[in-house]
Structures are given as C-alpha cells and as structure tokens.
Write an enzyme that holds these catalytic residues in place. Structure first.
Site, PDB file in Angstrom:
ATOM      1  N   GLN A 543      39.471  30.893  43.530  1.00 52.36           N
ATOM      2  CA  GLN A 543      40.067  31.185  44.837  1.00 52.36           C
ATOM      3  C   GLN A 543      41.579  30.991  44.823  1.00 52.36           C
ATOM      4  O   GLN A 543      42.333  31.835  45.311  1.00 52.36           O
ATOM      5  CB  GLN A 543      39.463  30.258  45.893  1.00 52.36           C
ATOM      6  CG  GLN A 543      38.307  30.844  46.668  1.00 52.36           C
ATOM      7  CD  GLN A 543      37.976  29.968  47.846  1.00 52.36           C
ATOM      8  OE1 GLN A 543      37.492  28.845  47.673  1.00 52.36           O
ATOM      9  NE2 GLN A 543      38.225  30.459  49.028  1.00 52.36           N
ATOM     10  N   ALA A 546      43.349  33.754  43.075  1.00 49.45           N
ATOM     11  CA  ALA A 546      43.414  34.982  43.864  1.00 49.45           C
ATOM     12  C   ALA A 546      44.316  34.828  45.081  1.00 49.45           C
ATOM     13  O   ALA A 546      44.996  35.774  45.486  1.00 49.45           O
ATOM     14  CB  ALA A 546      42.008  35.399  44.300  1.00 49.45           C
ATOM     15  N   GLU A 547      44.312  33.651  45.687  1.00 51.43           N
ATOM     16  CA  GLU A 547      45.085  33.442  46.907  1.00 51.43           C
ATOM     17  C   GLU A 547      46.593  33.401  46.643  1.00 51.43           C
ATOM     18  O   GLU A 547      47.373  34.048  47.329  1.00 51.43           O
ATOM     19  CB  GLU A 547      44.659  32.124  47.577  1.00 51.43           C
ATOM     20  CG  GLU A 547      43.287  32.133  48.214  1.00 51.43           C
ATOM     21  CD  GLU A 547      43.287  32.827  49.570  1.00 51.43           C
ATOM     22  OE1 GLU A 547      44.339  33.307  49.992  1.00 51.43           O
ATOM     23  OE2 GLU A 547      42.213  32.890  50.191  1.00 51.43           O
ATOM     24  N   SER A 548      47.013  32.609  45.645  1.00 49.92           N
ATOM     25  CA  SER A 548      48.445  32.353  45.491  1.00 49.92           C
ATOM     26  C   SER A 548      48.916  32.285  44.052  1.00 49.92           C
ATOM     27  O   SER A 548      50.103  32.022  43.818  1.00 49.92           O
ATOM     28  CB  SER A 548      48.789  31.025  46.170  1.00 49.92           C
ATOM     29  OG  SER A 548      48.172  29.946  45.462  1.00 49.92           O
ATOM     30  N   TYR A 632      38.975  40.958  47.890  1.00 51.00           N
ATOM     31  CA  TYR A 632      39.097  39.510  47.672  1.00 51.00           C
ATOM     32  C   TYR A 632      37.825  38.952  47.028  1.00 51.00           C
ATOM     33  O   TYR A 632      37.878  38.224  46.030  1.00 51.00           O
ATOM     34  CB  TYR A 632      39.362  38.852  49.022  1.00 51.00           C
ATOM     35  CG  TYR A 632      39.454  37.341  49.020  1.00 51.00           C
ATOM     36  CD1 TYR A 632      40.620  36.702  48.636  1.00 51.00           C
ATOM     37  CD2 TYR A 632      38.375  36.564  49.430  1.00 51.00           C
ATOM     38  CE1 TYR A 632      40.709  35.317  48.652  1.00 51.00           C
ATOM     39  CE2 TYR A 632      38.455  35.176  49.453  1.00 51.00           C
ATOM     40  CZ  TYR A 632      39.635  34.560  49.068  1.00 51.00           C
ATOM     41  OH  TYR A 632      39.715  33.196  49.083  1.00 51.00           O
TER      42      TYR A 632
END
Length: 659
Positions: A543, A546-548, A632
C-alpha cells in the site's frame, strides 16, 4: 426546463447497460421528424466518457446538438434520432443540484439522465412537478426486493417506474447507442416503456390532419405517386450507398474493439511480471521480469495482430495508453482511421473509430455468501475459499503461491476437495465403507481444513517434485492427489482455529515476509504495526509503495498527506495528529486496514474502501467501478504477487471495453 419529461435511469447491483436501455427508450419516444425537440440522453455517471458523433444523424438531433453546445457548453453529439451529452467538467456530487438550471434552456421533449445509483434520487428531485419518471436496469430476480420497495415509494409520489430486467444483447446495445431502434423484442419493450414514461400527446390530431390533406389532394394522386416512385428509387440508391458505408464502419469498429481487448488481455496476463525482481539472487537478469516499456510493447503488438486478423491494416491503427506513466498501466486506447468507399466509386469518405479497454478487478458483487466459519469438524476457525472449496486461510494463501508457480510451468492445479465436516465424511463412508479408500468419520484430516485433494493426474509429478517448496506434503503414498499443509499450526489444533483471515497472504502478521522494496528505516515500524493490528506487513508495505513510494512528505492533488496519504478528516478520525510523521501514519494505516478487513472480509474490498471510502464499497459489496480505485487495487495485488505474497490470483482480473 422546457415542458417535457425527465427520466432518471440507473443500474442496480451488477446490472450493466443503463445507458443503452435509456437510449432505446429515448429513441422510441422520439418521432422520426422531431426537430430540435428530439430526445436527449445525458450521461451523469462519474465514469462517463465524452460522447462521439455519428455519420448518420437526423436533422432534429443535429439541431438539438447545436442548441446544447450554444446554450449550455456541454459536450454533445447527435447520433441517429437522438442526441447524447455529458457535462464537460465531469460529474460531481453537486451536479444534480444544478441540473435544473442546466436543462432549462433546452427544447428536448424527453431527457433521459443516466446516473450512478447514489445520484438517482437527486436527479428525480430536479424534475419539475408532474414530469419525472424512473427507469431501472436490473438483473432478473437479484434486485426484486429493491425494485418493489422503490416502486412503492415512487407510486406514492406519482412517479412512473419501469424496470428493464430482460436481456439486452450486443446488437440492440450498439443500435441503441447509435440512436437507432434496437430491433426485435427489445424495440417492442422500449416502445412500451416509452409510452408509459414519456407519453406523446396529440397523436390523433396529427393523424386527422394527414387524412384531411390526402383527401383534398386526391385529384393529384397519380402525379404524386409517380413522383413518389422516382423518389423511392433515388432513396434506395442513396440507402444502398449509406448502408455500404455503415457496414464498412461497423467492421472497423469491431476491429478496433477486438484490438483494444487483445491489448488489455496481454496487459492482464503480463501484469505480475512487472513486479518480479529484475535480477535473480545470483545477480543474473531475470527473464521472467518485464519492464514497463516491454509490457506496453507486447500489448501494442497484440493489438496490431488482432486488427490485422480482422481485416484492418496495422498501419491504420494508432494506440495510446492513457495511464502510461503509472507504474502499472491498465488502460489502452485504439483509434483506426480509414477511407470508406461505396459502390458509387470515388475517393470515399474519411472516417475514424475508437475503442478503449481496461484491466480491472471484478466489479460484480460477490456470489451468495458461503459459511465463513468452519463447523461440524475438527477445525472451528475462519474459512477461505479457492475454486469454491473451503479451507484454512493460511492453506489458501500457500495454495495461491503454489498454483502460480504451477501455472508458470504450464500446469493448472484443480482442487477436488478441501475441508469436510464429519457429516460430509459420514456420507462418503456410507457410500463406500472401505478404509483403504475413505477414512472413517472423525478420523480424516480433511476435517482440519489443512488437506487438499488435487488434480488433474497430469499434475501429480509436478506436485511430488515441488509441493514441499510451498509447505505441502503428500500425506499417503497410495494417494497421489492428497496433500496436507505443514507450514502453519498443526491440523485440528487450537492454534489453527485462530489463523486470521487478515493474514491470508500466508505470512503471520508482523512476520519477516516483507518485500525487498521496503526501505530499511520503515521495516520495523511495519512489522510492529502489523502485529498489533493483525494485518499482513507485506500488504501494508505494498500500500505504501502504491500510495507514496514511501515518501513521508507526499501531498496529492486532492490534499492527501504523508507516507500513507491520509486526508485530514480521516487522520483526525484515527487520532493521527501529524500525517507527515511516517511512523505514526503507518500505525494509523494498520489500524484502518485491520478494521476494513474485518468489516468487508476481503483484502481487495478493504483496499477499495481505503481508496474510495467504505460507503462506496458497502453500496455494492464490490470494488466500485471507479478507474482510480480499480487501478489502485490491481497495482497492490501486482506488488504482492511480485513479492510472492499473492492475496488474489491474477486470473481473477477482468478485461472489459469502456469506450
């Protein structure tokens, strides 16, 4: 809005084709010579694409298109007898509130507003008194109770409602979206719906006028008939030319559709390879790894091959990937430009068609629920399902990894049996009471949720050579199909009853199964937070990637902050005072994911809820059809797959046309 009828149209559950059904009803509600009072199909869905025009469009539809563009600024396109439109700036939560002002200057006699279910009531509320109507696209049987409830509410408000549950095939869909009557039984149904939802007035008076005119011109009947005959011949020649052009364009569209689907299938099949390490542990290049350029090149080659096989020269095909800059592109757009010639000869007319396809996780709701907790055997914990068979969650995750490895060697594993209750074992014993073939009730290890009967026979050799790599052992020498899992708590043990569904990637929460892409300074924080909240550390790491990309100072265009991209309101809800504090953010992320997994019972749905919000997921019990959310979920699944932490087999991804 000018006097007319507003029809709010939406799809329930996993039904699709609300736009096609709305268009079919709008076409059947529109007279052939309607002028600028033609019907309008206004797409308010958040996933709506810009409408495309057509070579064949009535004068009235083109007049309405011009009025819409001049007075509202909406994107509009005339197709067949009706006009299609979309708000250029996209659709947002506040759009239904401004819809009345937007439609006020339009002369359309019928406006069919296709909307997401969440906006359905708001759209109905916009219509002037006595003019709203409701049209639902639904799956037969599945949405009956919801339709009945809505029908009772709308009947009390004197709003007519029709639910289209009949099949709506590919040809009726394409005809309706081209502004033409769908044909056959679909046309008859659409006509009935149009009469109920948008009744036409003055029809008898119009017929009387026609009868009077014909009577007064009886003396001129013969010259008129001769003129009509000449006109019919001329029109026939024109229609032959138009039909030839339309057929040719239809073939081009089919070619573009198949090219886009072929490229998307290539992307789906190659997606896990994007996340495999570029080099093997010994430093040699990993031939199974694909970089992004090679991934896209393979998809493009498949698209051009599919186009050529369907009669379109590859040089006429142009490809684009709308999300090409992302770490895992999932969408492909195909455009074909050509010149269409007819029997009349000449250079022909230039035309172009386009198609867009995408790779998504399944958007349909999960099938009817199966037992989530084992009963009646030696195991009483959570159940996970693979190929419809129940088992302990850690067994399911280990099977995922083993099945993925088998697929790489050209072997497709099939689960014939898994957890069995004592009652199910008794039934097998009663049918064949021979202990050399069936274990007596109460003695079979299948009651523990750790055993799998696998096939086909062609896989037995592979299983014997490779099963132990994934902690599966052949239990009995005389049963080549029976494999038991030995990588977790012992069969039928108290510890086994407490294996968590949240750790279904096969590693204990907070275990050492962190992917190699995790920066060293965050590894311990991930392990500690995962253990405290009973969540997979590998999932949390994927996560954050993928997020940051593990950037603690990241700020998104919509205001999400920090390494875990918390919106301020969500951060407050989880007691996160500083979203830019990476350690505190990781702990809040773990708490939120733990709660979402418990709420939805699925890692994929929890990921979708983290991105799109729990309400959107709860509304459909699925990954919502939002491109950003679907991408996502797919990217995180790919990261877990490449790291050997597969939570959902890649084969569950769907390929579909989106434009």
């Amino acid at each position: 809005m000018s006097p007319g009828r507003l029809i709010a149209c939406t799809a329930l559950g996993d039904a699709r084709g609300a736009d096609a059904v709305a268009a079919a009803v709008a076409v059947c509600a529109t007279p052939v010579a309607a002028g600028p009072e033609s019907a309008l199909v206004l797409d308010l869905r958040r996933s709506a694409g810009a409408p495309r025009g057509a070579l064949l469009a009535s004068t009235g539809a083109r007049e309405l298109e011009a009025v819409i563009r001049e007075r509202t600024g909406m994107q509009a396109a005339a197709r067949g007898r009706i006009c299609f439109a979309r708000v250029a700036a996209g659709t947002g939560a506040d759009l239904p509130g401004s819809l009345g002002d937007l439609l006020e200057p339009l002369p359309a006699r019928v406006v069919a507003c296709v909307c997401d279910p969440v906006d359905f009531r708001s759209v109905l509320a916009v219509a002037p008194a006595a003019t709203p109507a409701a049209l639902l696209r639904a799956v037969p049987g599945a949405d009956r109770s919801l339709i009945a409830l809505l029908a009772a509410e709308l009947q009390a408000e004197r709003i007519p409602l029709k639910a289209w549950t009949a099949p709506f095939g590919l040809i009726p869909t394409r005809r309706s979206l081209a502004g033409l009557e769908p044909g056959g039984a679909s046309s008859r149904r659409a006509t009935r719906f149009a009469s109920a939802l948008a009744p036409t007035r003055g029809r008898s008076a119009d017929l009387g006028f026609v009868r009077g005119t014909l009577a007064s011109e009886r003396a001129q009947a013969l010259p008129a008939l001769l003129g009509v005959a000449v006109l019919v011949v001329a029109l026939a020649l024109i229609l032959i030319a138009i039909g030839s052009a339309a057929t040719a364009k239809g073939r081009l569209q089919r070619s573009a559709d198949l090219a886009a689907l072929s490229a998307a299938r290539s992307m789906r099949d190659d997606l896990p390879r994007l996340f495999l390490p570029a080099r093997r542990p010994n430093g040699e290049p990993n031939p199974a790894h694909l970089d992004r350029d090679a991934y896209l090149a393979r998809a493009e080659a498949e698209a051009r091959t599919a186009a050529e096989r369907n009669g379109t020269a590859p040089q006429l095909v142009a490809l684009g990937f709308p999300d090409a800059e992302s770490m895992a592109p999932l969408r492909v757009r195909v455009r074909v430009k050509a010149r269409i010639t007819t029997a009349s000869g000449g250079d022909g007319a230039a035309t172009s068609v386009a198609a867009e396809a995408e790779v998504t996780p399944p958007t349909a709701p999960a099938p009817p629920s199966q037992p989530t907790v084992a009963t009646g055997g030696g195991y009483g914990g959570s159940l996970a399902y693979r190929q419809g068979k129940p088992m302990r969650p850690d067994v399911a995750a280990a099977f995922d990894r083993m099945a993925a490895a088998a697929r790489g060697d050209g072997i497709s594993l099939v689960i014939n049996s898994a957890f069995r209750s004592d009652a199910e074992q008794q039934a097998l014993w009663d049918a064949n009471p021979d202990p050399t073939w069936v274990a007596p009730p109460g003695t079979s290890l299948h009651r523990c949720g750790t055993e799998l009967d696998l096939g086909p026979p062609e896989a037995y050799g592979w299983l014997s050579d490779n099963g132990s790599r994934f902690d599966f052992v052949q239990r009995y020498a005389w049963e080549a199909w029976h494999y038991g899992f030995v990588g977790g708590p012992p069969p039928c043990s108290a510890e086994g009853d407490h294996v968590s569904a949240a750790t279904a990637d096969g590693k204990a929460a907070g275990g050492q199964g962190l992917p190699s892409f995790v920066p060293g300074k965050y590894r311990q924080a991930l392990l500690d937070s995962a253990a405290r909240n009973d969540v997979s550390a590998a999932l949390l790491a994927a996560q954050l990637m993928a997020e940051s990309n593990f950037n603690p100072n990241a700020v998104s265009a919509v205001g999400a902050q920090g390494i875990a991209q918390f919106m301020p309101a969500t951060a407050d809800a989880y007691g996160l005072d500083d979203p830019f504090d990476p350690i505190a953010s990781i702990d809040a992320q773990a708490r939120m994911m733990g709660e979402l997994i418990k709420q939805f019972g699925s890692v994929e749905l929890a990921l979708a809820a983290y991105n799109a919000g729990p309400g959107a997921v709860a509304a459909c019990s699925c990954v919502p059809p939002y491109p950003e959310t679907q991408a996502y979920v797919v990217r995180i699944m790919g990261l877990l797959d490449g790291a050997g932490e597969l939570t959902v087999p890649a084969g569950t991804l769907e390929v579909r046309l989106v434009g």
